[in-house]
Design a protein around this motif. Structure first.
Motif, mmCIF file in Angstrom:
data_model
loop_
_atom_site.group_PDB
_atom_site.id
_atom_site.type_symbol
_atom_site.label_atom_id
_atom_site.label_comp_id
_atom_site.label_asym_id
_atom_site.label_seq_id
_atom_site.Cartn_x
_atom_site.Cartn_y
_atom_site.Cartn_z
ATOM 1 N N ALA A 28 0.942 -0.936 0.368
ATOM 2 C CA ALA A 28 0.239 -0.009 0.070
ATOM 3 C C ALA A 28 0.928 1.125 -0.264
ATOM 4 O O ALA A 28 0.326 2.090 -0.575
ATOM 5 N N ALA A 29 1.853 1.312 0.474
ATOM 6 C CA ALA A 29 2.524 2.451 0.572
ATOM 7 C C ALA A 29 3.311 3.021 -0.565
ATOM 8 O O ALA A 29 3.466 3.407 -0.962
ATOM 9 N N ALA A 30 3.723 2.029 -1.013
ATOM 10 C CA ALA A 30 4.456 1.890 -2.681
ATOM 11 C C ALA A 30 3.622 2.699 -3.421
ATOM 12 O O ALA A 30 3.996 3.570 -4.334
ATOM 13 N N ALA A 31 2.795 2.551 -3.391
ATOM 14 C CA ALA A 31 1.644 2.082 -4.044
ATOM 15 C C ALA A 31 0.832 3.471 -4.103
ATOM 16 O O ALA A 31 0.518 4.318 -4.965
ATOM 17 N N ILE A 32 0.958 3.712 -2.492
ATOM 18 C CA ILE A 32 0.691 5.691 -2.419
ATOM 19 C C ILE A 32 1.720 6.251 -3.455
ATOM 20 O O ILE A 32 1.393 8.222 -3.361
#
Length: 292
Positions: A28-32
């Motif tokens: 999720a952090a990488a996608a954000i």
């Protein structure tokens, strides 16, 4: 639609369902970060921020979760805004306020989320039922037990008809019903609801999923009420074994489990019915709430 981000969202949800919260958070952090770096899809960014906020709440990273929800709301303040997304963020903010024990704010946010959702001529009935079940959990802690019971019974009836008897949403509502029954002083009825909740969760999620732990704790409280300390120790030890590798020490259920374990006598004789009394099957063959 940003296909890479959409794929990442599916991966985040898959990791979370499997109990792999570390992978869910990193994905999720990488996608954000990728969505922030380009023009991206605002609606998808809102959803991803909301997903990561939920993960942080479960892990006890409450300030980080609050920041993500606030950022989601700031994005949703710019039209066009999808009512379902706004209702979902309000739902999750209410859950976070509940964890922080800011119950008045939790109830206000939960009711606002329901109002936003139902103001639309067409809305997702399943999402509304989840909203109402979450409101019921807050109302239990607010002492509004009659309204909470009506909501839970209605939600449980709808969920069983919609999903069948063995579904995670059914388990979450049964957990909250068990919590309510325990608060009302009926430990025997609470134990039945919580055992059913735990059995469904194990079937749906496996034996080591984070979502089992509030139910393990509350079921331990029921066993404690009837003097079955052997089962209390077993259930709490099971919960701690799930929580310790994943959450911060301040996470509510983890801290509550450790406190209760520390209060148990060093030597506990086998109970009259032993661990079997709690009715779970560690082989897996057979749900926002707080310790009761």
């Amino acid at each position: 639609m940003d296909q890479k981000a959409d794929n990442a969202l599916h991966a985040v949800r898959r990791h979370a369902a499997e109990g792999d919260y570390a992978s869910a958070v990193s994905t999720a952090a990488a996608a954000i970060e990728a969505l922030d770096a380009g023009p991206g899809d605002r609606d998808l960014l809102v959803v991803m921020l909301n997903e990561l906020g939920m993960l942080f709440k479960y892990l006890g990273r409450l300030d980080e979760a609050e920041h993500l929800y606030e950022r989601s709301l700031s994005l949703l303040s710019t039209p066009p805004t999808r009512a379902g997304d706004l209702a979902a963020v309000l739902h999750n903010q209410a859950g976070l306020a509940h964890v922080k024990r800011d119950l008045g704010r939790a109830e206000r946010l939960a009711r606002l989320g329901i109002a936003v959702r139902t103001a639309q001529p067409r809305f997702d009935r399943r999402a509304l039922v989840a909203d109402e079940a979450a409101l019921a959990a807050i109302l239990i802690d607010r002492g509004s037990w009659d309204e909470a019971e009506r909501l839970l019974e209605s939600c449980l009836d709808h969920q069983r008809r919609e999903y069948g008897p063995v579904h995670h949403e059914v388990a979450v509502t049964l957990h909250n019903l068990g919590s309510l029954l325990f608060r009302q002083g009926d430990a025997a009825a609470a134990s039945i609801a919580l055992q059913e909740s735990l059995s469904i969760k194990v079937t749906c999620l496996g034996e080591d999923h984070l979502d089992l732990t509030p139910t393990l704790y509350n079921l331990a409280s029921c066993c404690e009420a009837v003097g079955d300390l052997a089962s209390v120790r077993h259930l709490l030890t099971w919960a701690v074994s799930i929580l310790r590798p994943q959450v911060q020490s301040s996470q509510a259920t983890y801290a509550a489990c450790l406190r209760k374990l520390a209060q148990l006598p060093a030597e506990i004789p086998a109970g009259r019915n032993g661990v079997e009394r709690v009715g779970h099957d560690r082989t897996g063959v057979t749900n926002a709430s707080h310790p009761a």
